[in-house]
Design a protein around this motif. Structure first.
Motif, PDB file in Angstrom:
ATOM      1  N   TRP A   1       6.727   8.605  12.650  1.00 50.04           N
ATOM      2  CA  TRP A   1       7.116   8.995  11.749  1.00 50.04           C
ATOM      3  C   TRP A   1       7.983   9.800  11.192  1.00 50.04           C
ATOM      4  CZ3 TRP A   1       5.911  14.134  10.440  1.00 50.04           C
ATOM      5  CH2 TRP A   1       6.247  14.817   8.917  1.00 50.04           C
TER       6      TRP A   1
ATOM      7  N   ASP B   1      -0.604   1.604  11.671  1.00 46.95           N
ATOM      8  CA  ASP B   1       0.667   1.612  11.111  1.00 46.95           C
ATOM      9  C   ASP B   1       1.313   0.881  10.211  1.00 46.95           C
ATOM     10  OD1 ASP B   1       2.141   1.518  13.300  1.00 46.95           O
ATOM     11  OD2 ASP B   1       2.311   4.344  13.116  1.00 46.95           O
TER      12      ASP B   1
ATOM     13  N   SER C   1      -0.680   4.853   6.279  1.00 42.43           N
ATOM     14  CA  SER C   1       0.477   5.734   6.866  1.00 42.43           C
ATOM     15  C   SER C   1       0.301   6.504   8.052  1.00 42.43           C
ATOM     16  CB  SER C   1      -0.004   7.289   5.291  1.00 42.43           C
ATOM     17  OG  SER C   1       0.806   7.971   6.144  1.00 42.43           O
TER      18      SER C   1
ATOM     19  N   TYR D   1      -0.556   9.883   8.017  1.00 39.31           N
ATOM     20  CA  TYR D   1      -2.235  10.353   7.569  1.00 39.31           C
ATOM     21  C   TYR D   1      -2.919   9.999   9.075  1.00 39.31           C
ATOM     22  CZ  TYR D   1      -1.610  11.133   2.543  1.00 39.31           C
ATOM     23  OH  TYR D   1      -1.211  11.727   1.679  1.00 39.31           O
TER      24      TYR D   1
ATOM     25  N   VAL E   1      -2.732  12.585  11.749  1.00 31.11           N
ATOM     26  CA  VAL E   1      -3.270  13.667  11.095  1.00 31.11           C
ATOM     27  C   VAL E   1      -4.596  13.901  11.698  1.00 31.11           C
ATOM     28  CG1 VAL E   1      -4.265  15.580   9.130  1.00 31.11           C
ATOM     29  CG2 VAL E   1      -1.886  14.713   9.306  1.00 31.11           C
ATOM     30  N   LEU E   2      -5.004  12.459  11.526  1.00 28.86           N
ATOM     31  CA  LEU E   2      -7.118  12.122  11.715  1.00 28.86           C
ATOM     32  C   LEU E   2      -6.702  12.073  13.547  1.00 28.86           C
ATOM     33  CD1 LEU E   2      -7.438   9.080   9.291  1.00 28.86           C
ATOM     34  CD2 LEU E   2      -8.597  11.997   9.519  1.00 28.86           C
TER      35      LEU E   2
END
Length: 262
Positions: A40, A221, A232, A235, A238-239
């Motif tokens: 990311w 991803d 994403s 996302y 974050v999960l």
């Protein structure tokens, strides 16, 4: 000093967690987060591998320094430092594989030599590379640098096995995860054989959990055309953070017992 009191003191002095089933669950989740989080920053934010490496290197140095200054085992600090090694390992491996132009085989070879050198120097200085010896600042630095190289090697191995370009074997992310998962099962079975070195098995397992996490992260991803699910990266990261936090809260976290002669 009684046996019970000595055991309590040894555990209180240790700042690394006991190696349990829960330890490996959190470790795999952290390595997967390292892949999605590292990608990311370097890819989604377009910062590049060199800038990403410098950012995560700063985080690594700060967190390891805090870990070494800590007086006892703090689960949140320890696992934050592990995440720092996985993200830095991701960008370092990508930098070696891609920016240096040596491809996956070359990157694996370079990082493997660094890992072997780290373990050899640690053993030469301390006479052991067991995690039970992690009881002084010098040994802690050896421990965290070795972990960093093992995470980096695991990332490079995962990319080499799953990827098709840059000399990759091209088996895909699903089969790559299955290969490394099966390898971990073999290590787990060898653990039942008393004659096999527990220290060697720990480091083999530690390295293998990283490519398993790397291939799982890539599966989440990467584009569908490349065999991924195209989630994403943000996302997915974050999960994974939520999952790791939940595991730290729910799964037992205790300090490892330090060796009496450490």
């Amino acid at each position: 000093m009684s046996t019970i009191t000595r055991s309590f003191v040894d555990e209180a002095l240790s700042k690394v967690p006991a190696v349990t089933f829960g330890f490996w669950i959190i470790k795999i989740a952290c390595t997967t987060l390292g892949e999605t989080g590292g990608d990311w920053v370097t890819m989604s934010l377009n910062l590049g591998y060199l800038a990403g490496t410098l950012i995560f290197l700063a985080c690594f140095v700060v967190l390891v320094s805090a870990q070494i200054r800590a007086q006892r085992f703090y689960p949140w600090l320890y696992w934050a430092t592990i995440v720092a090694t996985t993200t830095l390992g991701t960008t370092l491996a990508d930098f070696c594989d891609r920016s240096l132009g040596v491809g996956y085989p070359g990157g694996v070879s370079i990082i493997l030599l660094l890992l072997v050198a780290s373990l050899a120097l640690w053993y030469r200085v301390e006479g052991t590379v067991s995690i039970e010896s992690v009881a002084t600042p010098r040994v802690e630095w050896f421990y965290w640098i070795t972990i960093l190289f093992s995470q980096t090697l695991g990332t490079a191995l995962g990319d080499w096995v799953a990827g098709e370009d840059r000399g990759g074997l091209g088996v895909g992310y699903e089969f790559g995860a299955a290969i490394f998962g099966a390898s971990l099962v073999i290590v787990g079975l060898l653990w039942l054989w008393p004659r096999v070195s527990r220290t060697a098995l720990f480091w083999f397992a530690f390295v293998l959990t990283r490519p398993l996490g790397a291939t799982l992260g890539d599966l989440l991803d990467k584009p569908v055309a490349d065999g991924g699910l195209q989630f994403s990266r943000l996302y997915a990261s974050v999960l994974l953070v939520i999952f790791i936090v939940g595991c730290i809260v729910v799964l037992p976290q205790r300090a490892a017992r330090r060796a009496q002669n450490a």
